[in-house]
Design an enzyme around this catalytic site. Structure first.
Site, PDB file in Angstrom:
ATOM      1  N   HIS A 191      41.267  40.835  52.305  1.00  0.00           N
ATOM      2  CA  HIS A 191      41.482  42.283  52.303  1.00  0.00           C
ATOM      3  C   HIS A 191      42.684  42.714  53.159  1.00  0.00           C
ATOM      4  O   HIS A 191      43.463  43.567  52.756  1.00  0.00           O
ATOM      5  CB  HIS A 191      40.198  42.986  52.769  1.00  0.00           C
ATOM      6  CG  HIS A 191      40.059  44.380  52.290  1.00  0.00           C
ATOM      7  ND1 HIS A 191      38.834  44.945  51.982  1.00  0.00           N
ATOM      8  CD2 HIS A 191      40.964  45.352  52.057  1.00  0.00           C
ATOM      9  CE1 HIS A 191      39.019  46.198  51.580  1.00  0.00           C
ATOM     10  NE2 HIS A 191      40.301  46.471  51.623  1.00  0.00           N
ATOM     11  N   TYR A 211      33.402  48.326  51.052  1.00  0.00           N
ATOM     12  CA  TYR A 211      33.123  49.620  50.398  1.00  0.00           C
ATOM     13  C   TYR A 211      31.615  49.873  50.301  1.00  0.00           C
ATOM     14  O   TYR A 211      31.201  50.972  49.970  1.00  0.00           O
ATOM     15  CB  TYR A 211      33.744  49.699  49.001  1.00  0.00           C
ATOM     16  CG  TYR A 211      35.244  49.520  48.913  1.00  0.00           C
ATOM     17  CD1 TYR A 211      36.040  49.513  50.061  1.00  0.00           C
ATOM     18  CD2 TYR A 211      35.877  49.340  47.687  1.00  0.00           C
ATOM     19  CE1 TYR A 211      37.414  49.323  49.975  1.00  0.00           C
ATOM     20  CE2 TYR A 211      37.249  49.163  47.591  1.00  0.00           C
ATOM     21  CZ  TYR A 211      38.012  49.147  48.742  1.00  0.00           C
ATOM     22  OH  TYR A 211      39.366  48.952  48.646  1.00  0.00           O
ATOM     23  N   ASP A 270      37.811  47.612  40.742  1.00  0.00           N
ATOM     24  CA  ASP A 270      38.282  47.067  42.030  1.00  0.00           C
ATOM     25  C   ASP A 270      37.358  47.553  43.142  1.00  0.00           C
ATOM     26  O   ASP A 270      37.347  48.741  43.478  1.00  0.00           O
ATOM     27  CB  ASP A 270      39.717  47.551  42.301  1.00  0.00           C
ATOM     28  CG  ASP A 270      40.264  46.961  43.596  1.00  0.00           C
ATOM     29  OD1 ASP A 270      40.870  45.884  43.529  1.00  0.00           O
ATOM     30  OD2 ASP A 270      40.078  47.574  44.664  1.00  0.00           O
ATOM     31  N   LYS A 308      36.684  41.835  47.642  1.00  0.00           N
ATOM     32  CA  LYS A 308      37.571  41.415  48.736  1.00  0.00           C
ATOM     33  C   LYS A 308      36.761  40.944  49.946  1.00  0.00           C
ATOM     34  O   LYS A 308      35.689  41.484  50.242  1.00  0.00           O
ATOM     35  CB  LYS A 308      38.478  42.586  49.172  1.00  0.00           C
ATOM     36  CG  LYS A 308      39.140  43.300  48.000  1.00  0.00           C
ATOM     37  CD  LYS A 308      40.120  44.373  48.407  1.00  0.00           C
ATOM     38  CE  LYS A 308      40.514  45.204  47.193  1.00  0.00           C
ATOM     39  NZ  LYS A 308      39.666  46.370  46.947  1.00  0.00           N
TER      40      LYS A 308
END
Ligand code: NDP
Length: 274
Positions: free
Chosen positions: A107, A51, A46, A76
């Site tokens: 998100h 990120y 994930d 996302k």
């Protein structure tokens, strides 16, 4: 890995109930950690555009040699790209080195922007184009879910929300269940910030079942039928966290964990986060 159960989503596709989350991994560490996890038998990763480690995730996947159809990869759509989902999806796929993801999520609803319904319609197209096998949402409270259900033509396959014993989000989980949407529990260990891992309730159950506090928490999630992907940068914890499917909590232990609700959020409130 065969010992990890799969859940069937409302679109007919399946998802491994356990995986690895890669939020807050140190830059330069993600590739090593994902590689170690894949060696240990993890098959579900994930990540998210925000990120900033999709390329490292992709590098680990490419080096693993694991057939693509044995892996489940989620990414996302970040908030500032809700009006630009097609380009954002292509950028994520380029970084991941993949021609499709298994799951693409909005998100956050960021309700003040008022663009998540448009983003959802774009995700429906992205799914039709085969760039995402399944599509879903994250951090959607029931009123956000209602808007996409009213105006979209696809029901989200999952809703990824913060859940751990000290923040159970019962209203959001019930809304997911009412629409056949699988709940993915983010920060399943309370990110080590909430009191979950150190609670005497959890440590007492861990002693009783001969497991670690993290395993007790993760087992509670999977017995609720939720999907989890705890993050760890340590190989021994990666191994520890996946040993969940050879023991069970009894009803009294589940009830004790259910009794830990304390409203302890580790992340932002989706109703106000913009
Ligand atoms: P987790 O609940 O997974 O907790 C991670 C923390 O727990 C780290 O500090 C880790 O430290 C520690 N930890 C891991 N395993 C153990 C263990 N066995 N014993 C003790 N401590 C342990 O928090 P996350 O916030 O990372 O959530 C998991 C995933 O959920 C994210 O990585 C991301 O994929 C997703 N997520 C999604 C969000 C969203 O908005 N959709 C928001 C936040 C997360 P160490 O690394 O040192 O082991």
């Amino acid at each position: 890995m065969s010992s990890i159960p799969h859940l069937t989503l409302n679109d007919g596709h399946t998802i491994p109930q356990f995986g690895l989350g890669v939020f807050l991994m140190e830059p330069g560490e993600t590739e090593r950690i994902v590689s170690e996890a894949l060696e240990l038998g993890y098959r579900h990763i994930d990540t998210a555009a925000i990120y900033r480690n999709e390329a490292e995730v992709g590098a680990a996947i490419a080096k693993s040699g694991i057939p693509r159809d044995e892996l489940f990869v989620t990414t996302k759509l970040w908030n500032s790209r809700q009006t630009d989902a097609h380009s954002a999806m292509r950028e994520s796929l380029d970084k991941l080195g993949l021609d499709r993801v298994d799951l693409y999520l909005i998100h956050w609803p960021t309700p003040e922007r008022n663009t998540f319904v448009q983003a959802w319609l774009d995700l429906e197209e992205i799914r039709s184009q085969g760039l995402a096998t399944s599509i879903g949402v994250s951090n959607f409270m029931p009123e956000h879910l209602e808007k996409v259900l009213d105006q979209g033509s696809v029901v989200p396959a999952v809703n990824q929300i913060e859940v751990h014993p000290t923040l159970q989000q019962r209203e959001a989980v019930a809304a997911n269940e009412a629409h056949g949407i699988v709940t993915e529990a983010w920060s399943p260990l309370g990110r080590g910030k909430a009191d979950d891992l150190t609670s005497p309730v959890v440590t007492g159950i861990a002693d009783a079942v001969g497991r670690t506090p993290a395993q007790v928490l993760l087992r509670w999630h999977v017995q609720r039928g939720h999907v989890v992907f705890p993050k760890s940068s340590r190989r021994e914890r990666l191994a520890e966290n996946m040993r969940l499917f050879d023991f069970a909590l009894d009803d009294a232990q589940v009830a004790a964990l259910d009794g830990m609700e304390a409203g302890s959020r580790v992340g932002p409130d989706p109703r106000t986060f913009n």
